[in-house]
Design a protein around this motif. Structure first.
Motif, mmCIF file in Angstrom:
data_model
loop_
_atom_site.group_PDB
_atom_site.id
_atom_site.type_symbol
_atom_site.label_atom_id
_atom_site.label_comp_id
_atom_site.label_asym_id
_atom_site.label_seq_id
_atom_site.Cartn_x
_atom_site.Cartn_y
_atom_site.Cartn_z
ATOM 1 N N GLU A 122 0.768 -1.337 -0.057
ATOM 2 C CA GLU A 122 -0.099 0.074 0.006
ATOM 3 C C GLU A 122 0.981 1.391 -0.043
ATOM 4 N N LEU A 123 1.893 1.183 0.714
ATOM 5 C CA LEU A 123 2.718 2.281 0.969
ATOM 6 C C LEU A 123 3.441 2.507 -0.367
ATOM 7 N N LEU A 124 3.977 1.617 -1.099
ATOM 8 C CA LEU A 124 4.711 1.712 -2.458
ATOM 9 C C LEU A 124 3.685 2.265 -3.448
ATOM 10 N N GLU A 125 2.340 1.755 -3.242
ATOM 11 C CA GLU A 125 1.499 2.423 -4.313
ATOM 12 C C GLU A 125 1.554 4.037 -4.090
ATOM 13 N N ARG A 126 1.425 4.686 -2.803
ATOM 14 C CA ARG A 126 1.410 5.964 -2.732
ATOM 15 C C ARG A 126 2.891 6.584 -3.152
ATOM 16 N N VAL A 127 3.907 5.778 -2.924
ATOM 17 C CA VAL A 127 5.053 6.465 -3.535
ATOM 18 C C VAL A 127 5.096 6.500 -4.960
ATOM 19 N N ARG A 128 4.385 5.651 -5.685
ATOM 20 C CA ARG A 128 4.406 5.798 -7.036
ATOM 21 C C ARG A 128 3.550 6.808 -7.442
ATOM 22 N N GLU A 129 2.602 7.156 -6.733
ATOM 23 C CA GLU A 129 1.839 8.441 -7.029
ATOM 24 C C GLU A 129 2.098 9.547 -6.473
ATOM 25 N N ALA A 130 3.039 9.606 -5.753
ATOM 26 C CA ALA A 130 3.446 10.884 -5.205
ATOM 27 C C ALA A 130 4.101 11.748 -5.906
ATOM 28 N N ASP A 131 4.028 13.267 -5.975
ATOM 29 C CA ASP A 131 4.614 14.445 -7.026
ATOM 30 C C ASP A 131 6.454 14.212 -6.538
ATOM 31 N N ASP A 132 6.531 13.841 -5.382
ATOM 32 C CA ASP A 132 7.647 14.006 -4.859
ATOM 33 C C ASP A 132 8.373 13.136 -3.985
ATOM 34 N N VAL A 133 9.331 12.518 -4.077
ATOM 35 C CA VAL A 133 9.620 11.422 -2.902
ATOM 36 C C VAL A 133 11.174 11.931 -2.636
ATOM 37 N N TYR A 134 11.602 12.024 -1.344
ATOM 38 C CA TYR A 134 12.888 12.198 -1.121
ATOM 39 C C TYR A 134 13.559 10.934 -0.665
ATOM 40 N N LEU A 135 14.477 10.701 -1.238
ATOM 41 C CA LEU A 135 15.469 9.556 -1.191
ATOM 42 C C LEU A 135 16.768 9.892 -1.091
ATOM 43 N N ASP A 136 17.661 9.473 -0.174
ATOM 44 C CA ASP A 136 19.294 9.751 -0.096
ATOM 45 C C ASP A 136 19.909 8.697 0.648
ATOM 46 N N SER A 137 21.035 8.665 0.284
ATOM 47 C CA SER A 137 22.067 7.879 1.095
ATOM 48 C C SER A 137 22.296 8.228 2.495
ATOM 49 N N VAL A 138 22.349 7.201 3.195
ATOM 50 C CA VAL A 138 22.736 7.353 4.621
ATOM 51 C C VAL A 138 24.359 7.816 4.526
#
Length: 378
Positions: A249-265
């Protein structure tokens, strides 16, 4: 002595804190921020220990408490959502609040005595014995007595004045993504975390709505761009294929999101945080993202830097050295503990998960738990 001018790059946590204290030390600060306004990340951050003392001296503690989150418990769950472990949080005198609110409170405190310039950034720096000539992306060039880079993990000031990012930034084998949720979780007092080997997903109640955080182990991606949202979505979809609990369910929201923040630790390591009249603060100097008290260290370091510059305004080199010597004592233990904290919250194997879940009844995971949902660089 003529009032000295200081340009600070970054209006996150370190930048406004530094501007506030520099103004009180007799300097004239200007803060330039690439974004068009204050950053919108609502991810929870901590103000604790030395930062809590800085906040108290700034007179903003009551405002921080008003904006604080309500999370008091960390719960671990399995594929079916059944609880496998629980850790009580709090009790150390710290305040957890959304980064948006912390940045806004710090900006409000500093804005009366500092100039803020939004939607612009530094492109060139040329220094001599008397100051630094600064070229901006949009605004007219200006000259300052000092320049401080408080512009986060991907610092532009560090790149221009010290060298390319890859010379200083070390990928720690983990990626983190955050996604705001439109609705608040049913339980507003608990962070709920799901693990499978090498992967974790946490839902934090935050304030008013939830925040989903995805943490997963992975090697450095060649050419990784922290601003490439399409790449981020692909990485998340691949990393969490077949995961249970609420992950589909959360991945589906990721796919629909306008912007997703992701970065390296990542961990930033530098032999020196200053060169001439240019210095670094916060994550730009010593990032310990994910489990490292980033906001706390940013506020504490900014206060120390302003204090040392105030002691010897005519000798910034000595002030920078004293600041660095003092602040490294806080930073270095946090940098050493990143791998240990990752092993606790993102075990790489099923056996590691079982041991961790058992250990929640025995081990003090509180300090790691309070930093589950990381933020954009301070």
């Amino acid at each position: 002595m003529t009032e000295q001018t200081v340009l600070i790059s970054g209006a996150g946590v370190a930048g406004p804190t530094l501007a506030y204290w520099l103004a009180r030390a007799g300097f004239r600060p200007t803060v330039v921020e690439r974004a068009a306004g204050l950053r919108s990340s609502g991810s929870p951050v901590d103000v604790r220990g030395p930062a809590a003392r800085v906040a108290n001296r700034m007179g903003i503690t009551a405002k921080l408490r008003e904006a604080s989150t309500s999370a008091t418990t960390l719960k671990f769950v399995d594929d079916a959502g059944r609880r496998t472990g629980r850790v009580a949080m709090g009790g150390d005198g710290g305040i957890e609040l959304p980064r948006t609110d912390l940045a806004a409170i710090l900006h409000e405190a500093a804005s009366a005595d500092a100039e803020f310039v939004f939607h612009d950034s530094i492109t060139e720096l040329h220094q001599d014995d008397g100051g630094v000539d600064v070229t901006f992306e949009r605004g007219a060039s200006r000259r300052f007595d000092l320049v401080i880079g408080a512009d986060g993990l991907h610092s532009g000031v560090r790149r221009v004045a010290f060298g390319p990012e890859q010379a200083f930034v070390e990928h720690m084998g983990v990626y983190i993504a955050t996604l705001p949720l439109a609705e608040p979780p049913a339980d507003r007092t608990s962070i709920v975390m799901y693990n499978s080997p090498g992967r974790a997903v946490a839902v934090h109640p935050s304030r008013g709505h939830g925040i989903a955080a995805f943490m997963f182990r992975g090697a450095a991606v060649p050419g990784f761009d922290h601003r490439d949202s399409a790449l981020h979505k692909r990485m998340l979809t691949e990393a969490y294929a077949g995961a249970g609990w609420r992950v589909p369910e959360l991945l589906e929201r990721v796919r629909e999101a306008d912007d997703v923040y992701l970065d390296s630790v990542s961990r930033v390591r530098m032999d020196s945080w200053a060169t001439g009249r240019i210095a670094l603060a916060g994550d730009a100097a010593s990032c310990v993202s994910l489990f490292g008290d980033g906001s706390t260290l940013a506020m504490a370091g900014a206060f120390t830097l302003a204090e040392e510059l105030g002691r010897t305004p005519a000798d910034p080199a000595s002030a920078f050295q004293r600041y660095e010597t003092a602040h490294r004592k806080l930073v270095e233990p946090k940098q050493r503990n990143v791998s240990t904290a990752a092993a606790l919250l993102i075990p790489a194997t099923r056996r590691g998960l079982a041991v961790r879940n058992l250990g929640t009844r025995l081990l003090p995971l509180v300090s790691a738990a309070r930093r589950l949902v990381p933020t954009r660089a301070a």
